[in-house]
Design a protein around this motif. Structure first.
Motif, PDB file in Angstrom:
ATOM      1  N   ARG A  72      10.829   7.920   0.107  1.00  0.00           N
ATOM      2  CA  ARG A  72       9.203   8.263   0.634  1.00  0.00           C
ATOM      3  C   ARG A  72       8.974   6.969   1.830  1.00  0.00           C
ATOM      4  N   LEU A  73       9.204   6.023   1.638  1.00  0.00           N
ATOM      5  CA  LEU A  73       8.871   4.996   2.654  1.00  0.00           C
ATOM      6  C   LEU A  73       9.818   5.283   4.151  1.00  0.00           C
ATOM      7  N   LYS A  74      10.820   5.784   3.844  1.00  0.00           N
ATOM      8  CA  LYS A  74      11.649   6.232   5.027  1.00  0.00           C
ATOM      9  C   LYS A  74      10.846   7.289   5.919  1.00  0.00           C
ATOM     10  N   GLU A  75       9.825   8.057   5.063  1.00  0.00           N
ATOM     11  CA  GLU A  75       9.250   8.941   6.199  1.00  0.00           C
ATOM     12  C   GLU A  75       8.164   8.336   6.388  1.00  0.00           C
ATOM     13  N   THR A  89       0.870  -1.286   0.036  1.00  0.00           N
ATOM     14  CA  THR A  89       0.064   0.021   0.059  1.00  0.00           C
ATOM     15  C   THR A  89       0.884   1.126  -0.044  1.00  0.00           C
ATOM     16  N   ALA A  90       1.808   0.993   0.674  1.00  0.00           N
ATOM     17  CA  ALA A  90       2.820   2.517   0.906  1.00  0.00           C
ATOM     18  C   ALA A  90       3.603   2.690  -0.343  1.00  0.00           C
ATOM     19  N   VAL A  91       4.120   1.579  -1.181  1.00  0.00           N
ATOM     20  CA  VAL A  91       4.679   1.787  -2.425  1.00  0.00           C
ATOM     21  C   VAL A  91       3.697   2.353  -3.557  1.00  0.00           C
ATOM     22  N   ALA A  92       2.380   1.731  -3.505  1.00  0.00           N
ATOM     23  CA  ALA A  92       1.210   2.128  -4.489  1.00  0.00           C
ATOM     24  C   ALA A  92       1.214   3.604  -4.160  1.00  0.00           C
ATOM     25  N   GLY A  93       1.344   4.015  -2.974  1.00  0.00           N
ATOM     26  CA  GLY A  93       0.970   5.368  -2.609  1.00  0.00           C
ATOM     27  C   GLY A  93       1.785   6.601  -3.149  1.00  0.00           C
ATOM     28  N   THR A  94       2.940   5.913  -3.465  1.00  0.00           N
ATOM     29  CA  THR A  94       3.846   6.972  -4.153  1.00  0.00           C
ATOM     30  C   THR A  94       3.804   7.179  -5.527  1.00  0.00           C
ATOM     31  N   ALA A  95       2.933   6.339  -6.207  1.00  0.00           N
ATOM     32  CA  ALA A  95       2.682   6.372  -7.704  1.00  0.00           C
ATOM     33  C   ALA A  95       2.454   7.875  -8.116  1.00  0.00           C
ATOM     34  N   LYS A  96       1.868   8.545  -7.579  1.00  0.00           N
ATOM     35  CA  LYS A  96       1.307   9.984  -8.103  1.00  0.00           C
ATOM     36  C   LYS A  96       2.676  10.911  -8.312  1.00  0.00           C
ATOM     37  N   TYR A  97       3.721  10.443  -7.688  1.00  0.00           N
ATOM     38  CA  TYR A  97       5.087  11.389  -7.884  1.00  0.00           C
ATOM     39  C   TYR A  97       6.188  10.409  -8.743  1.00  0.00           C
ATOM     40  N   SER A  98       5.602   9.441  -9.348  1.00  0.00           N
ATOM     41  CA  SER A  98       6.450   8.653  -9.930  1.00  0.00           C
ATOM     42  C   SER A  98       7.436   9.389 -11.203  1.00  0.00           C
ATOM     43  N   LEU A  99       8.787   9.024 -11.102  1.00  0.00           N
ATOM     44  CA  LEU A  99       9.510   9.411 -12.216  1.00  0.00           C
ATOM     45  C   LEU A  99       9.257   8.892 -13.543  1.00  0.00           C
ATOM     46  N   LEU A 100       8.849   8.040 -13.527  1.00  0.00           N
ATOM     47  CA  LEU A 100       8.427   7.022 -14.601  1.00  0.00           C
ATOM     48  C   LEU A 100       7.048   7.618 -15.297  1.00  0.00           C
ATOM     49  N   LYS A 101       7.190   8.157 -16.594  1.00  0.00           N
ATOM     50  CA  LYS A 101       5.991   8.965 -17.198  1.00  0.00           C
ATOM     51  C   LYS A 101       5.557   7.945 -18.315  1.00  0.00           C
ATOM     52  N   VAL A 102       4.303   7.626 -18.754  1.00  0.00           N
ATOM     53  CA  VAL A 102       3.823   7.251 -19.785  1.00  0.00           C
ATOM     54  C   VAL A 102       4.171   7.974 -21.094  1.00  0.00           C
ATOM     55  N   ASP A 144      18.633   4.559 -16.085  1.00  0.00           N
ATOM     56  CA  ASP A 144      18.944   5.731 -14.974  1.00  0.00           C
ATOM     57  C   ASP A 144      17.697   5.933 -14.126  1.00  0.00           C
ATOM     58  N   VAL A 145      16.617   6.379 -15.080  1.00  0.00           N
ATOM     59  CA  VAL A 145      15.407   6.860 -14.464  1.00  0.00           C
ATOM     60  C   VAL A 145      14.863   5.765 -13.338  1.00  0.00           C
ATOM     61  N   ILE A 146      14.908   4.297 -13.808  1.00  0.00           N
ATOM     62  CA  ILE A 146      14.376   3.417 -13.197  1.00  0.00           C
ATOM     63  C   ILE A 146      15.260   3.101 -11.867  1.00  0.00           C
ATOM     64  N   LYS A 147      16.393   3.314 -11.915  1.00  0.00           N
ATOM     65  CA  LYS A 147      17.231   3.206 -10.661  1.00  0.00           C
ATOM     66  C   LYS A 147      16.856   4.325  -9.600  1.00  0.00           C
ATOM     67  N   ASN A 148      16.880   5.753 -10.103  1.00  0.00           N
ATOM     68  CA  ASN A 148      16.280   6.839  -9.326  1.00  0.00           C
ATOM     69  C   ASN A 148      14.874   6.595  -8.846  1.00  0.00           C
ATOM     70  N   GLU A 149      14.252   5.920  -9.513  1.00  0.00           N
ATOM     71  CA  GLU A 149      12.808   5.810  -9.108  1.00  0.00           C
ATOM     72  C   GLU A 149      12.456   4.753  -7.902  1.00  0.00           C
ATOM     73  N   ARG A 150      13.744   3.848  -7.874  1.00  0.00           N
ATOM     74  CA  ARG A 150      13.794   3.096  -6.782  1.00  0.00           C
ATOM     75  C   ARG A 150      14.310   3.852  -5.542  1.00  0.00           C
ATOM     76  N   VAL A 151      15.056   4.546  -5.917  1.00  0.00           N
ATOM     77  CA  VAL A 151      15.556   5.378  -4.579  1.00  0.00           C
ATOM     78  C   VAL A 151      14.440   6.349  -4.184  1.00  0.00           C
ATOM     79  N   ARG A 152      13.935   7.035  -5.083  1.00  0.00           N
ATOM     80  CA  ARG A 152      12.884   7.764  -4.745  1.00  0.00           C
ATOM     81  C   ARG A 152      11.538   7.300  -3.829  1.00  0.00           C
ATOM     82  N   ILE A 153      11.079   5.972  -4.210  1.00  0.00           N
ATOM     83  CA  ILE A 153      10.285   5.235  -3.728  1.00  0.00           C
ATOM     84  C   ILE A 153      10.773   4.901  -2.039  1.00  0.00           C
ATOM     85  N   ASP A 154      12.168   4.520  -2.005  1.00  0.00           N
ATOM     86  CA  ASP A 154      12.723   4.156  -0.741  1.00  0.00           C
ATOM     87  C   ASP A 154      12.641   5.424   0.289  1.00  0.00           C
TER      88      ASP A 154
END
Length: 754
Positions: free
Chosen positions: A200-203, A168-181, A188-198
């Motif tokens: 957010r979860l640390k918060e 649920t927490a991971v899905a809750g970060t989707a709104k601010y995802s770096l991966l755009k349709v 590199d963006v995929i790696k940064n997306e993992r760091v971004r989600i982490d």
């Protein structure tokens, strides 16, 4: 004819210089001049091609020898200083050089594979790259042809649909995802997306979660060169990483010793929401109430965690902060104990400094400083700094030694790491500790055979950082009192003969009393930025209310005094902006614009000398002596007194602009090409030509020059040679002058001018 012969001579020199590097090459070898990538893809724009080309060429190895204006000075230095000796000047120069990069060291296949991998990582899954070399004389370059194929774009991004806390927490970060349709696939963006989600979860309390616990599954079998990306939590993610942790107990150790590993929990004393372990009671517990931002029973939050660490350092007495979390979970309640172990600086310190300097006014001098610090004066992290100083400056060989200038004085500052106000404490939960500052100072300035000035100052105010870039300085009350003494007949004579009011203004009694505020924005510490700025602006007031109450009006003869001295009444604004643009990894264009003006009124017709603006010198107009320009079209040299004594020119208004190109030459040596322009003026006329008018642009002094900077990390030693180009005191039509070594000013200084 001479002009064309000069061009021919320069061309011959440059050709010889360029060729001289290849004559030292081993037999059969060629000098490698770099790599070039040709992109084959008609479906991307010219701008996209340029960006991709630059990205790929940055990956090529080896790098060719460094060049400057098409020449390779470091390679040339290496070639002409060949020696078997390991010591001496020639050996040192050889180390500063650069050995030749040979084309035989280029691995075309390895580079082609690197470029192919990079293209596949940025959406070109069908890419292929081939390489070849092209020779010209004794030099050669590598050319790589990249057939990229189509770029794959993101069709959709799917986040976890599970009902666990973590999903649920991971899905809750989707709104601010770096991966755009619609965007290109990019590893590199995929790696940064993992760091971004982490992050957010640390918060949200997932203390043990890590970016490696996420997997991004890519489906590239979709038609029309598209991909679907599925964001998932790895099945192997441990239970600890899936739990939301809350804070249990918080312990602060103000006297932590690296050799003492005992937790000493039996001596913990509760204070508010945390515990202090300080058996010797070296600090008052309330000193930490603005530093510990985590609270018991609250969910762990990384932002509060990092802010707390920064605040402990900002507090002042502590050199190191060691932070540790201990898992004290029960079966159904994940919890953490927090330990802040603080290592102090010595509480008291004494520092002695001796400085030697040469100024652009041809003065040589020395200064000594003796500073005492107490970093925990009252047990609440208060910093007391007491500085005693003495200095002397004089001209060697000048008449009367240039009338040597000496100063003796001291200053004491007490700084509290918090706001001290009669009002309710301000809430401040960022990463920085605010400070309340109280300062007292005194100095006596002696100009031999001319005058003495007694200067007193005091201030009370606040300094706080809004964030990493924004700083505020508010002086609630600042007082300056300058009292001239022992003004000699010699100085009176100089003043009368010169008929320059600047001489009299220096020794006017000065009494300023009022607040000031300054705002600073600075992102220049972020060295990765291509463009960065520094801005500082502020306003200062003096005796505004007092002047209004007393009805002060010097123009009508109503001069009012405070403690027997006429007080100064003015409002003063100053603004400075610096802009830095990196033109490459080793070159920067630096610019500065300064605009300041003071408005004297009521009890004053000119702002006091200590608050006026000056221009010229090593950090200003480098082609002119310090404080020798202006105001307006005034000729300071013509106003010189007996024995050629020059007054320090000052004004109510200042405009200045500077631009400087700073390329790295080699090793620790940087060059500089600069142009400076500016002047000062008075708001009200006190002598012919000094008033600010609509013709101010035609009165700007201009200089240009060259310099060297020796950057040894701990300091930068700077030398500048400036040539005046426009002298505003000359008659209209004659102000532009040709550069001349006779007029040149040589400056030696520490640090960059801006």
């Amino acid at each position: 004819m001479i002009k064309y012969l000069s061009y021919l001579f320069l061309a011959i020199v440059l050709t010889f210089y360029a060729c001289s590097n290849t004559k030292y090459l081993p037999k059969g070898e060629k000098l490698y001049t770099g790599g070039q990538v040709d992109i084959k893809n008609n479906d991307i724009t010219k701008n996209e091609t340029t960006i991709l080309k630059g990205d790929l060429e940055g990956l090529l190895r080896p790098k060719p020898n460094g060049s400057f204006l098409g020449l390779r000075p470091k390679l040339y230095l290496w070639n002409i200083t060949q020696t078997k000796k390991k010591k001496g000047l020639k050996a040192w120069l050889h180390k500063q050089g650069e050995p030749p990069v040979l084309v035989s060291s280029v691995d075309l296949n390895a580079n082609s594979q690197i470029l192919t991998n990079r293209l596949q990582n940025v959406s070109y899954f069908q890419a292929s790259v081939t390489g070849d070399t092209i020779s010209k004389g004794r030099t050669a370059k590598a050319v790589y042809t990249a057939n990229t194929g189509p770029g794959y774009k993101i069709r959709k991004v799917v986040f976890p649909a599970g009902t666990s806390h973590l999903d649920t927490a991971v899905a809750g970060t989707a709104k601010y995802s770096l991966l755009k349709v619609g965007d290109n696939y990019n590893l590199d963006v995929i790696k940064n997306e993992r760091v971004r989600i982490d992050a957010r979860l640390k918060e949200e309390g997932f203390y043990y979660f890590a970016p490696e616990d996420l997997i991004m599954q890519i489906d590239s079998t979709i038609a029309n060169h598209q991909v679907d990306i599925f964001v998932k939590v790895k099945d192997a993610t441990p239970d600890k990483a899936r739990n939301i942790y809350t804070i249990n107990k918080i312990y602060v150790y103000p006297e932590y010793n690296l050799r003492d590993t005992s937790l000493k929990l039996d001596s913990a004393e509760a204070y508010r929401w945390f515990y202090i372990i300080d058996p010797k009671h070296t600090m008052s517990p309330w000193a930490f109430k603005n530093t510990v931002l985590l609270h018991p029973n609250e969910v762990y939050n990384r932002t509060a965690h990092t802010k707390s660490l920064n605040r402990f350092i900002e507090l002042g007495p502590f050199k190191f902060v060691k932070n540790r979390f201990e898992d004290v979970s029960t079966a159904d309640s994940p919890k953490l104990n927090v330990f802040y172990q603080l290592t102090k600086y010595p509480k008291k310190s004494l520092q002695f400094e001796t400085l030697f300097r040469t100024t652009s006014a041809n003065y040589n001098g020395t200064q000594v400083n003796l500073s005492y610090k107490n970093r925990n004066l009252f047990g609440g992290a208060e910093l007391l700094t007491v500085t005693l100083f003495g200095s002397t400056d004089g001209q060697i060989g000048g008449q009367n030694g240039g009338y040597p200038l000496s100063q003796v004085g001291g200053q004491a500052t007490l700084s509290w790491p918090r706001f001290i106000t009669p009002f309710k404490d301000f809430k401040n939960d960022n990463a920085f500790i605010p400070h309340t500052n109280l300062t007292f100072g005194y100095a006596i300035v002696n100009r031999k055979s001319l005058y003495n000035l007694n200067s007193y100052n005091a201030s009370f105010g606040y300094q706080w950082k809004e964030n990493l870039h924004r700083t505020h300085d508010l002086t609630v009350l600042g007082i300056t009192y300058v009292n001239p003494q022992n003004v000699t007949p010699v100085y009176d004579s100089i003043s009368r003969v010169s008929n320059d009011p600047s001489f009299r203004h220096v020794i006017d009694p000065q009494f300023t009393w009022g607040p000031s505020y300054h705002y600073t924005y600075d992102n220049t510490t972020e060295t990765s930025r291509k463009n960065s700025i520094f801005y500082r602006g502020g306003v200062s007031l003096s005796n505004n209310i007092l002047g209004l109450v007393t009805g002060a009006d010097t123009l009508k003869g109503k001069v009012k005094t405070l403690f027997g001295t006429p007080f100064s009444q003015y409002i003063k604004f100053d603004n400075e902006i610096r802009y830095f643009h990196k033109t490459g990894p080793n070159a920067t264009i630096a610019t500065r614009v300064f605009a300041g003006f003071g408005i004297p009124y009521g009890n004053s017709t000119i702002i006091p000398y200590s608050q006026q603006f000056f221009i010229g010198g090593a950090n200003s107009l480098r082609g002119f002596r310090a404080r020798s320009v202006g105001p307006g079209t005034v000729d300071a040299a013509a106003a010189a007194g007996p024995n050629g004594f020059l007054p320090d020119q000052s004004g109510d208004i200042k405009l200045e602009a500077n631009v400087e190109y700073r390329p790295k030459l080699f090793s620790i040596v940087y060059g500089a090409l600069f142009v400076d322009a500016g002047n000062i003026w008075n708001l009200n006329s006190h002598q012919p030509g000094d008033k600010f008018t609509a013709n101010f642009l035609s009165q700007m002094a201009v200089d240009a020059g060259v310099g060297l900077r020796f950057d040894v990390t701990v300091l930068v030693l700077r030398t500048d040679l400036g040539f005046p180009l426009i002298k505003p005191w000359l008659p209209v039509g004659q102000r532009a002058v040709s550069p001349s070594f006779h007029d040149a000013i040589f400056n030696i200084a520490i640090g960059y001018p801006f």
